[in-house]
Design a protein around this motif. Sequence first.
Motif, PDB file in Angstrom:
ATOM      1  N   ARG A   1       0.859  -1.180   0.000  1.00 53.61           N
ATOM      2  CA  ARG A   1       0.000   0.000   0.000  1.00 53.61           C
ATOM      3  C   ARG A   1       0.893   1.225   0.000  1.00 53.61           C
ATOM      4  N   GLY A   2       0.340   2.389  -0.308  1.00 52.38           N
ATOM      5  CA  GLY A   2       1.165   3.585  -0.306  1.00 52.38           C
ATOM      6  C   GLY A   2       0.374   4.814  -0.683  1.00 52.38           C
TER       7      GLY A   2
ATOM      8  N   ALA B   1     -17.407  12.269  13.874  1.00 52.25           N
ATOM      9  CA  ALA B   1     -16.015  12.390  13.442  1.00 52.25           C
ATOM     10  C   ALA B   1     -15.821  11.649  12.124  1.00 52.25           C
ATOM     11  N   GLU B   2     -14.899  12.173  11.326  1.00 47.80           N
ATOM     12  CA  GLU B   2     -14.563  11.542  10.048  1.00 47.80           C
ATOM     13  C   GLU B   2     -13.059  11.365   9.963  1.00 47.80           C
ATOM     14  N   ALA B   3     -12.625  10.203   9.510  1.00 54.98           N
ATOM     15  CA  ALA B   3     -11.198   9.924   9.352  1.00 54.98           C
ATOM     16  C   ALA B   3     -10.966   9.279   7.996  1.00 54.98           C
ATOM     17  N   THR B   4      -9.884   9.694   7.344  1.00 55.53           N
ATOM     18  CA  THR B   4      -9.514   9.140   6.042  1.00 55.53           C
ATOM     19  C   THR B   4      -8.161   8.465   6.156  1.00 55.53           C
ATOM     20  N   CYS B   5      -8.052   7.225   5.702  1.00 57.47           N
ATOM     21  CA  CYS B   5      -6.785   6.503   5.717  1.00 57.47           C
ATOM     22  C   CYS B   5      -5.875   7.058   4.627  1.00 57.47           C
ATOM     23  N   ASP B   6      -4.675   7.489   5.009  1.00 55.75           N
ATOM     24  CA  ASP B   6      -3.721   8.012   4.030  1.00 55.75           C
ATOM     25  C   ASP B   6      -3.334   6.958   3.008  1.00 55.75           C
TER      26      ASP B   6
END
Length: 298
Positions: A88-89, A269-274
């Motif tokens: 992944r990246g 809350a909202e979170a986005t995986c880099d």
Amino acid sequence: MADQLIRATAADGGIRAVGVITTKAVEEARQRHQLSYVATAALGRAMSSGLLLASSMKKEGSRVNITIKGGGPLGTVMVDAGLDGTVRGYVQNPMVELPPNAIGKLDVGGAVGKDGYLYVVRDVGYGYNYSSTVELISGEVGDDIANYLMTSEQTASALLVGVFVNKEGVTASGGILLQVLPKAAEDLTLVTTLESRVNQLSGFTPLLRQGKTLSHIFSDLLGDFDLNIFPEVQMVRFDCSCSFERVLGALKMLGVDELEDMIIKDGGAEATCDFCGEIYQADIDHLTELIEDLQAVD
């Protein structure tokens, strides 16, 4: 052709060879992160490099992290690759695009930059990591990884990684790593011949686009050096270990006051995986439950 990794030896074990195809994995990364052409090439080269580095590790669960900070407009390029074939990246600024370089190719070196460092962290699976830092020499990724192998691991290495991307997406991606081990390094004829053959290649993706398999490429380069291609073919795929449970765990670490503030101001809350771009939503009920858990511990 399926994404895959194969290993081989030659010259009575004096040469180690690894080849990887990452076309589908890099295309998935391109779509997930909405990468520009040059960002796709930079990240794809790093993803292939990570898998090639991880292939030499021994213990199940071992992983390699590559971080490139070259001062270019792409910003940080980061890859996480495992011995299990997962990768992944992400790129910090995925939409950056540059004109072609002087030879008409994607200007990866200009986009990444060379005024910075390459950081490699190996998680060898025993509870501790090995970290190395080397200066960038070109920003082209492949050259910099090969320089890392020579500088930090004292292993003469040739690394070819490439990505072919057009308006249809990624149609070819992968790379090969050839390493001359100490037992063969003193054979100057062998080393010179190998260097000459690698230098004659126009790149890696042209070989894939010609329909050549990894086995064919190895045979062309090492067929007269007692080549031994291992029968095991490892499947490769884009894979991210993020999950909603991990997001909740991270939110819980913020504490009661911060969680209550999120409920009042944002209603959740909202979170986005880099790494994969997955978006996670935690609503008021989720945050309330976290607060109750924290208060129960107190």
